[in-house]
Scaffold this motif. Structure first.
Motif, PDB file in Angstrom:
ATOM      1  N   ALA A  15       1.729 -34.406  52.141  1.00  0.00           N
ATOM      2  CA  ALA A  15       2.718 -34.748  51.116  1.00  0.00           C
ATOM      3  C   ALA A  15       3.217 -33.484  50.421  1.00  0.00           C
ATOM      4  O   ALA A  15       2.420 -32.619  50.030  1.00  0.00           O
ATOM      5  CB  ALA A  15       2.104 -35.701  50.099  1.00  0.00           C
ATOM      6  N   TYR A  19       1.332 -38.546  46.513  1.00  0.00           N
ATOM      7  CA  TYR A  19       0.907 -39.904  46.111  1.00  0.00           C
ATOM      8  C   TYR A  19      -0.409 -39.721  45.368  1.00  0.00           C
ATOM      9  O   TYR A  19      -1.347 -39.134  45.901  1.00  0.00           O
ATOM     10  CB  TYR A  19       0.750 -40.722  47.387  1.00  0.00           C
ATOM     11  N   LYS A  22      -2.991 -45.735  42.290  1.00  0.00           N
ATOM     12  CA  LYS A  22      -2.555 -47.042  42.804  1.00  0.00           C
ATOM     13  C   LYS A  22      -2.216 -47.991  41.665  1.00  0.00           C
ATOM     14  O   LYS A  22      -2.914 -48.037  40.651  1.00  0.00           O
ATOM     15  CB  LYS A  22      -3.685 -47.679  43.632  1.00  0.00           C
ATOM     16  N   ILE A  28      -2.932 -51.693  48.177  1.00  0.00           N
ATOM     17  CA  ILE A  28      -2.558 -50.268  48.234  1.00  0.00           C
ATOM     18  C   ILE A  28      -1.061 -50.108  47.958  1.00  0.00           C
ATOM     19  O   ILE A  28      -0.263 -49.685  48.801  1.00  0.00           O
ATOM     20  CB  ILE A  28      -3.014 -49.583  49.544  1.00  0.00           C
ATOM     21  N   SER A 108      -7.419 -39.437  57.284  1.00  0.00           N
ATOM     22  CA  SER A 108      -7.216 -40.864  57.011  1.00  0.00           C
ATOM     23  C   SER A 108      -5.776 -41.258  57.335  1.00  0.00           C
ATOM     24  O   SER A 108      -5.533 -42.376  57.784  1.00  0.00           O
ATOM     25  CB  SER A 108      -7.586 -41.236  55.578  1.00  0.00           C
ATOM     26  N   SER A 140      -4.791 -46.989  54.628  1.00  0.00           N
ATOM     27  CA  SER A 140      -4.824 -45.808  53.771  1.00  0.00           C
ATOM     28  C   SER A 140      -3.383 -45.517  53.390  1.00  0.00           C
ATOM     29  O   SER A 140      -2.515 -45.450  54.268  1.00  0.00           O
ATOM     30  CB  SER A 140      -5.420 -44.615  54.525  1.00  0.00           C
ATOM     31  N   GLY A 141      -3.135 -45.350  52.093  1.00  0.00           N
ATOM     32  CA  GLY A 141      -1.755 -45.232  51.629  1.00  0.00           C
ATOM     33  C   GLY A 141      -0.957 -44.196  52.400  1.00  0.00           C
ATOM     34  O   GLY A 141       0.126 -44.486  52.938  1.00  0.00           O
ATOM     35  N   SER A 142      -1.507 -42.985  52.501  1.00  0.00           N
ATOM     36  CA  SER A 142      -0.753 -41.898  53.128  1.00  0.00           C
ATOM     37  C   SER A 142      -0.452 -42.191  54.596  1.00  0.00           C
ATOM     38  O   SER A 142       0.472 -41.608  55.174  1.00  0.00           O
ATOM     39  CB  SER A 142      -1.513 -40.580  52.987  1.00  0.00           C
ATOM     40  N   ARG A 145       3.133 -43.057  55.978  1.00  0.00           N
ATOM     41  CA  ARG A 145       4.148 -42.014  56.242  1.00  0.00           C
ATOM     42  C   ARG A 145       4.007 -41.428  57.634  1.00  0.00           C
ATOM     43  O   ARG A 145       4.922 -40.782  58.137  1.00  0.00           O
ATOM     44  CB  ARG A 145       4.041 -40.915  55.164  1.00  0.00           C
ATOM     45  N   SER A 193     -10.281 -39.178  48.297  1.00  0.00           N
ATOM     46  CA  SER A 193      -8.999 -39.332  47.586  1.00  0.00           C
ATOM     47  C   SER A 193      -8.960 -40.679  46.878  1.00  0.00           C
ATOM     48  O   SER A 193      -8.449 -40.794  45.775  1.00  0.00           O
ATOM     49  CB  SER A 193      -7.804 -39.172  48.528  1.00  0.00           C
ATOM     50  N   ARG A 194      -9.531 -41.702  47.550  1.00  0.00           N
ATOM     51  CA  ARG A 194      -9.499 -43.046  46.956  1.00  0.00           C
ATOM     52  C   ARG A 194     -10.207 -43.063  45.607  1.00  0.00           C
ATOM     53  O   ARG A 194      -9.662 -43.521  44.600  1.00  0.00           O
ATOM     54  CB  ARG A 194     -10.145 -44.045  47.917  1.00  0.00           C
ATOM     55  N   MET A 197      -8.431 -40.605  42.915  1.00  0.00           N
ATOM     56  CA  MET A 197      -7.196 -41.056  42.248  1.00  0.00           C
ATOM     57  C   MET A 197      -7.479 -42.213  41.296  1.00  0.00           C
ATOM     58  O   MET A 197      -6.882 -42.309  40.234  1.00  0.00           O
ATOM     59  CB  MET A 197      -6.082 -41.372  43.254  1.00  0.00           C
ATOM     60  N   ASP A 284      -4.468 -30.967  48.972  1.00  0.00           N
ATOM     61  CA  ASP A 284      -4.707 -32.409  48.849  1.00  0.00           C
ATOM     62  C   ASP A 284      -6.095 -32.630  48.255  1.00  0.00           C
ATOM     63  O   ASP A 284      -6.581 -31.770  47.534  1.00  0.00           O
ATOM     64  CB  ASP A 284      -4.486 -33.066  50.208  1.00  0.00           C
TER      65      ASP A 284
HETATM   66  C1  DP6 Z   1      -3.870 -36.203  47.720  1.00  0.00           C
HETATM   67  O1  DP6 Z   1      -3.904 -41.991  51.413  1.00  0.00           O
HETATM   68  O2  DP6 Z   1      -6.145 -40.839  51.526  1.00  0.00           O
HETATM   69  O3  DP6 Z   1      -3.528 -36.618  50.031  1.00  0.00           O
HETATM   70  O4  DP6 Z   1      -4.650 -44.859  49.917  1.00  0.00           O
HETATM   71  O5  DP6 Z   1      -6.933 -44.589  48.965  1.00  0.00           O
HETATM   72  O6  DP6 Z   1      -6.573 -44.314  51.420  1.00  0.00           O
HETATM   73  P1  DP6 Z   1      -5.976 -44.163  50.028  1.00  0.00           P
HETATM   74  O7  DP6 Z   1      -5.737 -42.615  49.786  1.00  0.00           O
HETATM   75  P2  DP6 Z   1      -5.094 -41.480  50.700  1.00  0.00           P
HETATM   76  O8  DP6 Z   1      -4.635 -40.465  49.560  1.00  0.00           O
HETATM   77  C2  DP6 Z   1      -3.871 -39.331  49.802  1.00  0.00           C
HETATM   78  C3  DP6 Z   1      -3.797 -38.509  48.563  1.00  0.00           C
HETATM   79  C4  DP6 Z   1      -3.234 -37.119  48.751  1.00  0.00           C
HETATM   80  C5  DP6 Z   1      -1.730 -37.101  48.492  1.00  0.00           C
HETATM   81  C6  DP6 Z   1      -0.833 -37.672  49.557  1.00  0.00           C
HETATM   82  O9  DP6 Z   1      -1.166 -37.637  50.757  1.00  0.00           O
HETATM   83  O10 DP6 Z   1       0.267 -38.133  49.165  1.00  0.00           O
END
Ligand code: DP6
Ligand code: ADP
Length: 332
Positions: A15, A19, A22, A28, A108, A140-142, A145, A193-194, A197, A284
């Motif tokens: 990123a 991100y 949540k 997510i 992830s 996993s959120g990221s 993308r 990261s989970r 955050m 990250d």
């Molecule tokens: C700092 O996607 O690993 O890399 O959604 O809980 O699985 P979950 O988290 P994840 O978080 C990524 C956080 C980051 C910033 C980003 O990739 O946008």
């Protein structure tokens, strides 16, 4: 006997606008939009086989059968896919990470995108990018993308249906870019990261400050991409990472993903810039530093970094492709 197989390869993304946080843990749904670059150097290949002969899910990562705790995470994700496909078959998941796992190198993202693609292909679910992105997000959120090559923006949305990533037209700008990974530590990190955050959203006095500035950072990044303005994209990339990491210092209890080596790499980037070499860093949820530089300056930055880090700590990546779904075989 029924057996359904799918196979996918997905690349990691990093990123540029992060991100972090949540709005809905279970679905997510993120607190903010994020914007990323998919890379070619790190990826995951995953095969999923669903069969009526299996009596439980099995998860092999890099040829090692994973313990219950790790497998349960994969099973929960497969449950979503089974529910959509109205299947009750158990699965064998065989995944190879061509990226260190859980070290802040986005395993992830590639891992869950590949799993979403392979399992969907196996059970005949829709493979349109938007649907895959929505599904990968649940793992996993990221990961949402990593469905796309090049630049992507995750539109936060406000429901399962409306939260997914879309590609950003860039007129080939990503082909001019390079991202150099400075791997200061490839071991598993302490705070995922989970968890990181979540703790930050719940306790950090700086979290609101982070959230308030994301829209202007996103606008700047989109404009920079449209104008192929490297300096502007680099500046906002670095600013977004610094603000995200700033929030962790005010969490309760406080934490940081940075190590002394991360700080050293960041200081070097600033020094290179002072010497007239345009490059910018991002980090990250881990200590590794990623340096955004134009391809034309990649070798200069690499050779300067080699004075401080060993060659095996430095990996240059370029823009990578979207997810590739390779096979669907059915044996009855
Ligand atoms: C700092 O996607 O690993 O890399 O959604 O809980 O699985 P979950 O988290 P994840 O978080 C990524 C956080 C980051 C910033 C980003 O990739 O946008
Ligand atoms: P990273 O910085 O590597 O993305 P995270 O802590 O955010 O680290 O996520 C790592 C987790 O992602 C692992 O513990 C595992 O649960 C999951 N993961 C990584 N690779 C895969 C894979 N190939 N298939 C399924 N899940 C994976």
């Amino acid at each position: 006997m029924h057996m359904y197989k799918g196979h996918a390869r997905a690349y990691t993304n990093i990123a540029l606008i992060k991100y972090w946080g949540k709005a809905d843990q279970q679905l997510i749904l993120p607190m903010n939009n994020s914007l990323s670059l998919t890379l070619d150097a790190f990826y995951t290949e995953t095969s999923v086989t669903f069969s009526s002969t299996f009596s439980e899910d099995q998860f092999y990562l890099d040829n090692h059968l994973q313990d219950r705790e790790t497998t349960v995470k994969v099973s929960r994700f497969l449950d979503l896919i089974r529910e959509k496909a109205q299947s009750q078959l158990f699965a064998k998941v065989d995944s190879q990470n061509f990226v260190p796992t859980a070290a802040g190198l986005a395993s992830s993202a590639s891992g869950l995108a590949a799993l979403a693609g392979a399992a969907s292909a196996a059970l005949g679910l829709p493979l349109e990018e938007k649907e895959l992105s929505r599904l990968a997000r649940r793992g996993s959120g990221s990961a949402c993308r990593s469905i796309y090559g090049g630049f992507a923006e995750w539109e936060k949305g406000d429901s399962d249906d409306s939260s997914y990533a879309v590609p950003i037209p860039s007129n080939g700008f990503e082909e001019e870019l390079s991202m150099i990974f400075v791997v200061v530590n490839d071991q598993q990190k302490d705070v995922s990261s989970r968890d990181g955050m979540q703790r930050t959203v719940e306790t950090s006095a700086f979290y609101d400050g982070w959230l308030a500035t994301v829209p202007q950072d996103l606008a700047k990044a989109r404009t920079a991409i449209a104008n192929k303005d490297f300096q502007s994209l680099g500046e906002v990339t670095e600013a977004s990472a610094l603000k995200m990491h700033g929030t962790t210092l005010a969490a309760v209890p406080p934490f940081t993903y940075w190590s002394a080596e991360s700080m050293r790499a960041m200081a070097l980037v600033r020094q290179f810039r002072n010497e007239g070499l345009a490059c910018y860093f991002t980090l990250d949820a881990g200590p590794n530093v990623k340096i955004l530089v134009e391809k034309k300056n990649e070798s200069t930055v690499l050779s300067k970094l080699q004075e401080h880090f060993s060659a095996d700590q430095l990996i240059a990546a370029h823009a990578g492709p979207g997810i590739k779904i390779m096979t669907k075989e059915v044996e009855a």
